[in-house]
Motif scaffolding. Structure first.
Motif, PDB file in Angstrom:
ATOM      1  N   GLY A 128      -4.249   3.669   1.606  1.00 24.84           N
ATOM      2  CA  GLY A 128      -5.435   3.292   1.777  1.00 24.84           C
ATOM      3  C   GLY A 128      -6.508   3.833   0.865  1.00 24.84           C
ATOM      4  N   ILE A 129      -5.863   4.758  -0.040  1.00 30.47           N
ATOM      5  CA  ILE A 129      -7.062   5.321  -0.816  1.00 30.47           C
ATOM      6  C   ILE A 129      -6.886   4.558  -2.259  1.00 30.47           C
ATOM      7  CG2 ILE A 129      -7.457   7.400  -2.371  1.00 30.47           C
ATOM      8  CD1 ILE A 129      -6.309   9.177  -0.121  1.00 30.47           C
ATOM      9  N   ALA A 130      -7.996   3.716  -2.639  1.00 28.83           N
ATOM     10  CA  ALA A 130      -7.852   3.034  -3.845  1.00 28.83           C
ATOM     11  C   ALA A 130      -7.500   3.649  -5.142  1.00 28.83           C
ATOM     12  CB  ALA A 130      -8.897   2.140  -3.974  1.00 28.83           C
ATOM     13  N   GLY A 131      -7.823   4.903  -5.254  1.00 31.18           N
ATOM     14  CA  GLY A 131      -7.741   5.706  -6.163  1.00 31.18           C
ATOM     15  C   GLY A 131      -5.989   5.961  -6.357  1.00 31.18           C
ATOM     16  N   ILE A 132      -5.474   5.752  -5.198  1.00 31.87           N
ATOM     17  CA  ILE A 132      -3.902   5.920  -5.328  1.00 31.87           C
ATOM     18  C   ILE A 132      -3.346   4.652  -5.486  1.00 31.87           C
ATOM     19  CG2 ILE A 132      -2.029   6.987  -4.214  1.00 31.87           C
ATOM     20  CD1 ILE A 132      -3.793   9.086  -3.347  1.00 31.87           C
ATOM     21  N   ASP A 133      -3.774   3.749  -4.547  1.00 29.39           N
ATOM     22  CA  ASP A 133      -2.880   2.328  -4.273  1.00 29.39           C
ATOM     23  C   ASP A 133      -3.132   1.478  -5.096  1.00 29.39           C
ATOM     24  OD1 ASP A 133      -2.184   3.667  -1.965  1.00 29.39           O
ATOM     25  OD2 ASP A 133      -2.862   2.526  -0.354  1.00 29.39           O
ATOM     26  N   LEU A 134      -4.470   1.428  -5.797  1.00 30.57           N
ATOM     27  CA  LEU A 134      -4.746   0.350  -6.856  1.00 30.57           C
ATOM     28  C   LEU A 134      -4.125   0.958  -8.143  1.00 30.57           C
ATOM     29  CD1 LEU A 134      -6.298  -2.278  -7.470  1.00 30.57           C
ATOM     30  CD2 LEU A 134      -8.359  -0.868  -7.601  1.00 30.57           C
ATOM     31  N   ASN A 135      -4.710   2.178  -8.522  1.00 31.32           N
ATOM     32  CA  ASN A 135      -4.466   2.453  -9.975  1.00 31.32           C
ATOM     33  C   ASN A 135      -3.240   3.266 -10.070  1.00 31.32           C
ATOM     34  OD1 ASN A 135      -6.717   1.510 -10.539  1.00 31.32           O
ATOM     35  ND2 ASN A 135      -7.904   3.400 -10.835  1.00 31.32           N
ATOM     36  N   ASN A 136      -2.718   4.088  -9.141  1.00 23.30           N
ATOM     37  CA  ASN A 136      -1.791   4.913  -9.336  1.00 23.30           C
ATOM     38  C   ASN A 136      -0.790   4.855  -7.989  1.00 23.30           C
ATOM     39  OD1 ASN A 136      -2.932   6.230 -11.629  1.00 23.30           O
ATOM     40  ND2 ASN A 136      -4.490   6.728 -10.156  1.00 23.30           N
ATOM     41  N   THR A 137      -0.320   3.790  -7.675  1.00 20.72           N
ATOM     42  CA  THR A 137       0.657   3.413  -6.612  1.00 20.72           C
ATOM     43  C   THR A 137       1.801   4.368  -6.609  1.00 20.72           C
ATOM     44  OG1 THR A 137       0.117   1.071  -7.318  1.00 20.72           O
ATOM     45  CG2 THR A 137       1.379   1.378  -5.415  1.00 20.72           C
ATOM     46  N   LEU A 138       1.943   4.627  -5.210  1.00 21.16           N
ATOM     47  CA  LEU A 138       3.234   5.708  -5.028  1.00 21.16           C
ATOM     48  C   LEU A 138       4.204   4.742  -4.470  1.00 21.16           C
ATOM     49  CD1 LEU A 138       1.481   8.815  -3.256  1.00 21.16           C
ATOM     50  CD2 LEU A 138       1.778   8.404  -5.816  1.00 21.16           C
ATOM     51  N   VAL A 139       5.538   5.255  -4.887  1.00 20.69           N
ATOM     52  CA  VAL A 139       6.488   4.660  -4.532  1.00 20.69           C
ATOM     53  C   VAL A 139       7.426   5.727  -3.804  1.00 20.69           C
ATOM     54  CG1 VAL A 139       8.495   3.368  -5.407  1.00 20.69           C
ATOM     55  CG2 VAL A 139       6.324   3.323  -6.481  1.00 20.69           C
ATOM     56  N   SER A 140       8.407   5.262  -2.632  1.00 22.34           N
ATOM     57  CA  SER A 140       9.055   6.001  -2.135  1.00 22.34           C
ATOM     58  C   SER A 140      10.335   6.618  -3.034  1.00 22.34           C
ATOM     59  CB  SER A 140       9.603   5.827  -0.639  1.00 22.34           C
ATOM     60  OG  SER A 140      10.707   4.947  -0.950  1.00 22.34           O
ATOM     61  N   GLY A 141      10.690   7.930  -3.065  1.00 22.37           N
ATOM     62  CA  GLY A 141      11.813   8.462  -4.003  1.00 22.37           C
ATOM     63  C   GLY A 141      10.808   8.983  -5.256  1.00 22.37           C
ATOM     64  N   GLN A 142       9.611   8.954  -5.372  1.00 20.68           N
ATOM     65  CA  GLN A 142       8.624   9.418  -6.475  1.00 20.68           C
ATOM     66  C   GLN A 142       8.686  11.093  -6.192  1.00 20.68           C
ATOM     67  OE1 GLN A 142       5.295   7.163  -7.122  1.00 20.68           O
ATOM     68  NE2 GLN A 142       5.064   8.015  -8.956  1.00 20.68           N
ATOM     69  N   LYS A 143       8.331  11.417  -7.478  1.00 26.00           N
ATOM     70  CA  LYS A 143       7.450  13.191  -7.208  1.00 26.00           C
ATOM     71  C   LYS A 143       6.383  13.032  -8.153  1.00 26.00           C
ATOM     72  CE  LYS A 143      11.137  13.729 -10.897  1.00 26.00           C
ATOM     73  NZ  LYS A 143      11.905  12.220 -10.785  1.00 26.00           N
ATOM     74  N   ILE A 144       5.255  13.496  -7.515  1.00 23.41           N
ATOM     75  CA  ILE A 144       3.969  13.626  -8.102  1.00 23.41           C
ATOM     76  C   ILE A 144       3.103  14.841  -7.532  1.00 23.41           C
ATOM     77  CG2 ILE A 144       3.088  11.636  -6.665  1.00 23.41           C
ATOM     78  CD1 ILE A 144       1.755  10.528  -8.992  1.00 23.41           C
ATOM     79  N   PRO A 145       2.721  15.395  -8.656  1.00 27.00           N
ATOM     80  CA  PRO A 145       1.678  16.387  -8.014  1.00 27.00           C
ATOM     81  C   PRO A 145       0.117  16.124  -8.087  1.00 27.00           C
ATOM     82  CG  PRO A 145       2.234  16.660 -10.217  1.00 27.00           C
ATOM     83  CD  PRO A 145       2.737  15.572  -9.886  1.00 27.00           C
ATOM     84  N   PHE A 146      -0.829  16.639  -7.221  1.00 35.01           N
ATOM     85  CA  PHE A 146      -2.080  16.812  -7.619  1.00 35.01           C
ATOM     86  C   PHE A 146      -2.232  17.933  -8.521  1.00 35.01           C
ATOM     87  CE2 PHE A 146      -2.108  14.733  -3.459  1.00 35.01           C
ATOM     88  CZ  PHE A 146      -3.214  13.532  -3.786  1.00 35.01           C
ATOM     89  N   LEU A 339       5.561   5.389 -11.674  1.00 32.46           N
ATOM     90  CA  LEU A 339       6.581   4.208 -10.965  1.00 32.46           C
ATOM     91  C   LEU A 339       5.860   3.061 -10.270  1.00 32.46           C
ATOM     92  CD1 LEU A 339       9.037   6.509  -8.907  1.00 32.46           C
ATOM     93  CD2 LEU A 339       9.169   5.712 -11.165  1.00 32.46           C
ATOM     94  N   LYS A 340       4.455   3.004 -10.642  1.00 27.67           N
ATOM     95  CA  LYS A 340       3.744   1.966 -10.088  1.00 27.67           C
ATOM     96  C   LYS A 340       4.146   0.705 -10.747  1.00 27.67           C
ATOM     97  CE  LYS A 340      -0.040   1.893 -13.877  1.00 27.67           C
ATOM     98  NZ  LYS A 340      -0.196   3.339 -14.103  1.00 27.67           N
ATOM     99  N   GLN A 341       4.701   0.610 -11.974  1.00 31.04           N
ATOM    100  CA  GLN A 341       5.361  -0.871 -12.191  1.00 31.04           C
ATOM    101  C   GLN A 341       6.249  -1.412 -11.668  1.00 31.04           C
ATOM    102  OE1 GLN A 341       3.764   0.956 -14.833  1.00 31.04           O
ATOM    103  NE2 GLN A 341       5.465   2.199 -15.970  1.00 31.04           N
ATOM    104  N   LEU A 342       6.999  -0.561 -10.582  1.00 29.66           N
ATOM    105  CA  LEU A 342       8.052  -1.006 -10.023  1.00 29.66           C
ATOM    106  C   LEU A 342       7.462  -1.645  -8.776  1.00 29.66           C
ATOM    107  CD1 LEU A 342      10.030   2.230  -9.948  1.00 29.66           C
ATOM    108  CD2 LEU A 342      10.651   0.182 -11.499  1.00 29.66           C
ATOM    109  N   VAL A 343       6.585  -1.575  -8.405  1.00 34.58           N
ATOM    110  CA  VAL A 343       6.120  -2.443  -7.245  1.00 34.58           C
ATOM    111  C   VAL A 343       4.667  -3.121  -7.458  1.00 34.58           C
ATOM    112  CG1 VAL A 343       6.707  -0.751  -5.556  1.00 34.58           C
ATOM    113  CG2 VAL A 343       4.664  -0.147  -6.512  1.00 34.58           C
ATOM    114  N   ILE A 344       3.923  -2.778  -8.417  1.00 32.58           N
ATOM    115  CA  ILE A 344       2.654  -3.612  -8.555  1.00 32.58           C
ATOM    116  C   ILE A 344       2.976  -5.025  -9.077  1.00 32.58           C
ATOM    117  CG2 ILE A 344       1.057  -1.673  -8.710  1.00 32.58           C
ATOM    118  CD1 ILE A 344       0.802  -1.933 -11.707  1.00 32.58           C
TER     119      ILE A 344
END
Ligand SMILES: Nc1ncnc2c1ncn2[C@@H]1O[C@H](COP(=O)(O)OP(=O)(O)OP(=O)(O)O)[C@@H](O)[C@H]1O
Ligand SMILES: [Mg+2]
Lengths: 439, 584
Positions: A128-146, A339-344
């Motif tokens: 729901g956070i556009a800073g994530i879903d729109l620009n930096n979409t997360l994908v299950s199986g991913q590893k990502i830090p803040f 990994l965003k390009q796998l889903v966007i």
């Protein structure tokens, strides 16, 4: 841990340092657990009949005649459905007053998944956070830090993400967590009525720092149980990995290893990779997604800890306070989900990739205009429009309090393009402009 | 009798072994741990103590455990059936391993013993042959796979017999050769070779000069690499090293592609597993996987075999080069290999060099890069290994030992830049700092003037001059302000932006834009340079920007359209109209 009858007890320690003690012993395996004066320790070096043990809680108060008992096993965790809803310390012992978990005992820090047995990640995780879903979409199986400064609300954002994401289990690994933050997670999860799908392994600032070295392996052993044995979608939260790496450096420095950059051990990359690479999507549906926090010191991402992390993880998320709108936003420049390009454009609307890129490019134009302004130059009409756009973009899309679905996010972006720019200025493929441009 | 030993000490994966006989430097030894055997390699010997690095976790290992030395160094098995395989760093076939997890001590034979290959003899009885001579060939994924006299053979041999054309397995005898002493030696289709030793069976290694088409404009047009050339891609994390390497491995005009995933992400290897069997080789139309071999030692796989993985990949590349094929080898990332060396060197308490890397790091890197190259085989045929490695500099700072060591060894430098990546100007190769030394070779220049055009080199130079000018002018505009400089300055800057957006930037994820044929690169460069060489008239700087944004927009639409398709041509007409408005 009680002593079994056949176990030999040693009582002659020959050397004690801040983190280790050594003694003469035989028949001991590498990485085997032991107790020294009742404190848990692990074999880190064997030279002939001299065995060196790392004592997790430190060696303060250990006498040379302390009892040393080898436990004939490396660290383990008992796994089972009963883990759900429970809170544990670094050793996997309950800290919530509940009963000890019964189940199959598994060695932690087990082997890696054969890469040919992995599936390519393909499931979008909506937050729901556009800073994530729109620009930096997360994908299950991913590893990502803040990547965040210690004063930023990363734990809050992480808790929001965890609760909004569609997952079967959430496993929290707290390392050097303040007691307040520990309670924050506990309350947030229980207020959301989600406690029964949450498992926590927590080492707080009150616990000895070296103990936290066990946390990621405990968490991931539990995660593998649910992802492999139960085919569940597991979300792992690790906060704060900087505390973990600091503990690594304490141990390696005390063991006289040659430090590399920033006093970190030369093996930092491999040590961190071993943890993060546990993130995986299995063909049978189970998955482990890792969202971590790496706190920065003075925003410096060239420090060894964030630097090595960046080379391992599949992108990173930066939080930043936007002075235009006075809110925390997900920084569109430095943040990246690999990994965003796998889903966007595949799991989301076709215009997603181009809209996302155009929106960030225009935001960059605004940053240039701002520099001009600061240097005292006149702004062009385009600059003025870019600045106005940037403010809207931050407010309506990048702020962390936004909660939209991706179609809505894309619609908002087209609205903003139409409001501030002409269609040739946004540089998007013509067929998409024809279809989505706001007339 | 082979040498045996006993474990005496353990620190992480460095194990001290007391040996009861002769031990060779880099010899492979197996340590017995319960029911499994752990593979290890000798790194140092003092007295009767051998220091071995174990390629696996040493958890549970005890003093007194038994060790067996093998008498040979780390070797790979070479023969038909290597193509399309997914190996780990020690050449275990990952697909043959059972189970979800990589259990330690599981090793397997890297080829298939039962597969039948259609063998065609190339040598005849009486021929005098030597190491690397072609005895026959089989077809492996539509490529001629030469069966050669083993590289380890010294001197000359006489062919006694060669198998008739027909179906054989790799284990069947396909030839008998007689050595100088009159002894007959039976040969099958496989041979072994120690990975740390270069295969040197060629007659000559001239300077490479043939352009290797990659379809990536910032390489082919701006800083081309050649068949048998070397290049490296340093860049901070997330700037596009892997995306660029993958693009090259998909698109380059090579016969064989060997990819060493060295200490990087497993998901990136999975991407290749998924895509390569599906995607077509743009030059032959066959599936990409048919020409590809993957050596995967991802970051969570045993650190000690990271080093082995790049050598395994290079040895396999050399094997195919000896068949007269064009091999492209990629390693991502060579920094991880250097770090593995550092970990071991520190554990052995060697005197550390800069940043605690081993003192001889740059010699090790140079030695490795020198194994690439374009060669004349003894039978007059040619073969090549083009090698491109990525480098992951700590903190993104290029003044660090791995980058500096590699810069001395590699001839092409593709520097990825954080700010270009931040601005999504992909591929983020800095066009000004990067270079290809091959452009300076006269052999290359005459080759390129033949395959593209005699004007090509000077056209590319003009383009680079404009990019350089554009950068300088932009700095001045930033200091003096938009209206503090003549309008001309803006025109120069925007011309450099036209080059940047049209030639340099390329969307690796767009079907059309991702790969640009040489013909199309030539066409677009002419088009863009015509614009750059034209004179324009503008009233003020604001008009300049608006105008060139329109120009760029149309050129980008062209990049997204199939070459010379109706859309492409329509955009070109639009472009001509826009240009007619302002040119004088
Ligand atoms: N040519 C390109 N076109 C579009 N996007 C790109 C391109 N190159 C890189 N990117 C973007 O940058 C991201 C990071 O690229 P990549 O994984 O290649 O970085 P890297 O340099 O290999 O990083 P690391 O050192 O961490 O492995 C990609 O996931 C993609 O989003
Ligand atoms: Mg990479």
């Amino acid at each position: 841990m009680e002593t079994k009858a056949f176990q030999k007890i040693y009582t002659k320690i020959t050397r004690i340092t801040k983190a280790t003690c050594s003694l003469r012993a035989t028949g001991v395996g590498n990485e085997e657990l032991a107790t020294v004066d009742g404190k848990l320790a692990q074999v880190v070096k064997i030279q002939g009949d001299e065995v060196t043990l790392q004592v997790f809680s430190g060696t303060e108060g250990i006498p040379t005649n302390a009892e040393v008992v080898f436990l004939k096993k490396s660290p383990t965790l008992k796994v089972g459905e009963q883990l759900a809803g429970r809170f544990f310390n670094s050793f996997g012992e309950p800290i919530d007053g509940g009963p000890v978990v019964e189940g199959e005992e598994r060695e932690i820090g087990g082997p890696s998944v054969n890469p040919v047995r992995r599936k390519q990640p393909s499931e979008l995780i909506a937050t729901g956070i556009a800073g994530i879903d729109l620009n930096n979409t997360l994908v299950s199986g991913q590893k990502i830090p803040f990547f965040a400064d210690p004063d930023q609300p990363f734990n809050q954002v992480m808790a929001t993400v965890a609760l909004r994401a569609q997952t079967d289990k959430i496993i929290l690994g707290g390392m050097g967590l303040t007691n307040d933050d520990y309670l924050y997670f506990k309350n947030t999860f229980s207020n959301a009525g989600a406690l029964n799908r949450i498992i926590s392994f927590v080492n707080t600032t009150e616990d000895p720092p070296v103990e936290r070295l066990l946390i990621p392996d405990m968490v991931l052993t539990a995660a593998e149980y649910f992802a492999v044995d139960k085919n569940e979608r597991v979300l792992v939260l690790l906060t704060d990995m900087t505390s973990y790496a600091d503990a690594l450096s304490i141990v390696s420095n005390r063991m006289d290893q040659i430090p590399s950059k920033d006093s970190m051990p030369g093996s930092l990359y491999s040590d961190l990779a071993k943890i993060y690479e546990k993130a995986v999507q299995f063909p049978e549906g189970g998955s482990i997604t890792i969202i971590a926090v790496t706190t920065l010191s003075g925003g410096d991402i060239t420090h060894s800890i964030p630097d090595n992390t960046g080379y391992i993880t599949e992108g990173q998320l930066f939080l930043r306070r936007d002075s235009d709108i006075g809110k925390v936003i997900v920084d569109p420049f430095r943040s990246l989900s690999r990994l965003k390009q796998l889903v966007i454009g595949k799991k989301t609307r076709e215009d997603h990739p181009q809209v996302m890129n155009a929106a960030v490019r225009l935001y960059a134009d605004a940053a240039n205009a701002k520099t001009k302004l600061e240097n005292g130059f006149d702004l062009t009409d385009y600059d003025e429009r870019a600045l106005a756009y940037a403010k809207d973009y931050a407010e309506h899309l990048m702020a962390i309090d936004v909660n939209l679905n991706t179609d809505q996010m894309l619609d908002v972006a087209w609205d903003l393009f139409g409001k501030h720019f002409t269609s040739t200025e946004v540089n998007i493929r013509q067929d998409l402009v024809d279809k989505y441009w706001r007339k | 009798m082979s040498t045996k030993g006993i474990v005496k000490g353990i620190i992480s994966n460095l194990v001290t072994v007391e040996a009861d006989g002769p031990v060779m430097q880099n010899e492979i030894a197996y340590i017995q741990l319960g029911d499994t055997k752990l593979m290890s390699e000798v790194l140092k010997i003092t007295g009767n103590h051998a220091f071995v690095q174990v390629f696996e976790s040493t958890r549970g290992l005890q003093v007194g455990d038994k060790v067996e030395f093998t008498g040979h160094m780390l070797e790979v098995t070479l023969g038909p059936g290597l193509l399309s395989k997914n190996y780990d760093g020690l050449q275990n076939d990952l697909n043959k391993l059972t189970g979800i997890f990589l259990n330690r001590g599981e090793y397997n034979f890297p080829l298939d013993k039962k597969t039948l290959w259609h063998f065609v003899p190339l040598a005849s009885p009486g021929d005098v042959v030597e190491a690397g001579s072609w005895l026959g060939q089989v077809e492996e994924n539509h490529q001629p796979h030469k069966i050669m006299v083993p590289f380890a053979f010294e001197g000359t041999y006489t062919v006694k017999s060669v198998a008739k054309e027909g179906e054989y397995t790799i284990m069947d005898t396909i030839a008998v050769v007689t050595d100088a002493d009159g002894k007959d030696i039976k040969l099958n289709m496989i041979q072994k070779w120690p990975v740390k030793k270069a295969i040197n069976i060629h007659s000559e290694k001239p300077r490479p000069f043939k352009l290797l088409e990659t379809g990536v404009r910032i390489i082919d047009t701006v800083n081309p690499i050649v068949e048998g050339g070397t290049g490296f891609i340093p860049g901070p994390f997330g700037t596009g090293k892997t995306v660029l390497q993958h693009a090259i491995s998909r698109q380059a005009e090579a016969d064989i592609v060997v990819i060493a995933a060295c200490g990087e992400r497993a998901n990136e290897v999975v991407e290749i597993f998924v895509e390569f069997p599906r995607l077509d080789d743009p030059h032959t139309g066959r599936k990409l996987m048919e020409r590809t071999i993957i050596i995967a030692n991802t970051s969570n796989m045993p650190v000690a075999s990271r080093e082995a993985s790049v050598y395994t990949a290079m040895t396999i590349s050399e094997y195919y080069r000896a068949m007269g094929l064009r091999v492209l080898m990629m390693a991502d990332s060579t920094s991880r290999w250097a770090q593995a060396l550092r970990e071991m060197s520190n554990r052995m308490e060697e005197l550390p060099g800069q940043d605690a890397f081993p003192m001889d790091l740059s010699a090790i890197i140079a030695n490795f890069y020198s194994r690439a190259g374009y060669v004349y085989l003894k039978n007059g045929e040619t073969g090549s290994i083009t090698f491109i490695g990525t480098v992951s500099p700590a903190g993104g700072n290029l003044k660090e030992p791995v980058t500096e060591g590699t810069k001395k060894a590699a001839r092409c430098f593709y520097a990825l830049e954080q700010s270009r990546a931040d601005h999504k100007r992909y591929p983020a190769v800095n066009p000004i700092d990067s270079y290809s030394k091959y452009i300076e070779y006269p052999e290359f220049e005459s080759y390129i003037s033949e395959v593209i055009s005699p004007q090509w080199t000077s056209l590319v130079n003009d383009m680079k001059t404009i990019l350089q000018r554009g950068k300088e002018v932009n700095e001045q505009i930033n200091i003096l302000g938009d209206d503090g400089v003549p309008v001309d300055y803006h025109v120069t800057f925007w011309k450099s932006e036209v080059i940047d957006f049209t030639i340099l930037q390329q969307d690796a994820f767009d079907k059309v834009d991702a790969v640009t044929s040489l013909e199309r690169q030539h066409y677009m460069l002419n088009l863009v340079m015509d614009i750059c060489n034209a004179d324009f008239e503008f009233a003020g700087f604001v008009d300049v920007m608006d105008y060139f944004k329109r120009v760029i927009n149309v050129l980008k639409q062209m990049n997204y359209s199939a070459f010379q398709s109706p859309e492409f041509n329509a955009y070109e007409t639009d472009l001509k109209n826009i240009l007619a408005e302002k040119t004088i």
